[in-house]
Every structure is written in C-alpha cells, then in structure tokens.
Design an enzyme around this catalytic site. Structure first.
Site, short mmCIF file in Angstrom:
data_model
loop_
_atom_site.label_atom_id
_atom_site.label_comp_id
_atom_site.label_asym_id
_atom_site.label_seq_id
_atom_site.Cartn_x
_atom_site.Cartn_y
_atom_site.Cartn_z
N TYR A 1 0.80 -0.63 0.32
CA TYR A 1 -0.05 -0.21 0.34
C TYR A 1 0.47 1.45 0.10
CZ TYR A 1 -3.45 3.49 1.48
OH TYR A 1 -4.25 4.71 1.89
N LYS B 1 1.26 3.76 -2.94
CA LYS B 1 1.27 5.71 -2.83
C LYS B 1 2.52 6.13 -3.13
CE LYS B 1 -1.34 7.68 0.54
NZ LYS B 1 -2.72 7.62 -0.12
#
Length: 185
Positions: free
Chosen positions: A19, A23
């Site tokens: 994750y 990002k």
C-alpha cells in the site's frame, strides 16, 4: 509522529508494504507530470474522519458496540494526526485555486506550489487512544480509566508476527490473516 522533516517514502524504501509503495509511486508519478499546461500538486491527506466517513468512526463504533473499546494496545504515547473531511475538501479547493492562479498568471510572485507535495492534517496530533476515547465519549461511553485493560504493544506485535508466520507455514504462503497483522496493529 512524523512531520515534513522526515524522509519521504519512495518505491525503493518502503518495499515491505504494498500500500505504501503504491502511494509513493503514484505520488512521484503525479509530481513528475508537472509541466505546462498540466500543473500538478500532491496532497498527502492523513486519515479522514467526519461527515460521510465510512471507515474511522464506523470502525470505532463497531469496537464500542462489541465492548472492545475497553482494551488498549500500547501505552498511549504514540501520537497521530487526522484530517476532518471539511479540511480535506478545503485543501483540494485551495490547491485547485493555486494551480489555476499559476496557469492564469505564471509570472506572479506567488510561492511555488506546482510539482510540490503537501501534508494535510488538522494540525492537532494527539495520542491515538485519546482520540478514540473522545469519540466514544461523544457516543455515550463513560468507561472509567481503571476499567481499561492495557496490553503492551510488544506483546501484541509478537503475537501478530507469530500468527502471520503460522499462516505462512500452514498455507504455504497463500493466505494471510485478515485482521490480526502487524501492519494493521
């Protein structure tokens, strides 16, 4: 608690977390595309709560309903910040106005915003459990502090590590625990 002086997460230095890696990649891609006439800004909004919140407050209410709000992991010294939905929306509007002003009059003496990244928070970091208890109190909870069980963070993190390892061994790496993982804790 981090601030703008901390090193930025990039695809190279946060590879253990898909994750965070995604990002970081997206953040860099957006800033790399900052060329006229397509100017960009990256807004790094932390956890958003408030009107239309479908994650933070509902998850806290679920814990309270299940009676799990009387268990605290860690000593409550770790601080975190969050962003109200209203402040997150305002940040987007201000970013758009700043970029449009730059496009309309590129020679002005305005501070450079295009190609930059901005951290968006309410600017009021507080211990994690203080925030949770404030929400629960507003929802009607009046649990006295002596009724809260504090479990050391090291114990829970080691238990989560053991759980993850057991999943890895017994499923040959095909499954992971859904909720009891170090990253989520």
């Amino acid at each position: 608690m981090g601030d703008e002086t901390w090193s930025m997460k990039t695809a190279k230095n946060c590879t253990n977390n898909a994750y965070a890696t995604s990002k970081a990649i997206a953040d860099q891609l957006v800033r790399d595309q900052n060329e006229k006439p397509f100017l960009t800004i990256t807004l790094r909004v932390c956890a958003v709560y408030g009107e239309r919140d479908s994650q933070i407050i509902p998850a806290m209410m679920k814990l309270m309903k299940e009676g799990k709000h009387r268990i605290q992991i860690g000593d409550n010294t770790a601080k975190s910040d969050r962003t109200s939905g209203e402040n997150a929306a305002l940040a987007h509007v201000l970013a758009a106005k700043a970029l449009l002003a730059k496009i309309d009059d590129p020679k002005t003496d305005r501070p450079k915003v295009d190609g930059e990244a901005f951290f968006i928070t309410d600017g009021r970091p507080m211990p994690i459990w203080d925030f949770a208890r404030m929400v629960w109190r507003e929802a009607g909870d009046h649990t006295p502090p002596e009724q809260i069980r504090v479990i050391p963070a090291w114990f829970i993190l080691n238990l989560a590590s053991l759980t993850e390892w057991m999943y890895w061994v017994f499923t040959l790496g095909y499954r992971r625990p859904l909720t009891f993982r170090r990253m989520l804790i």
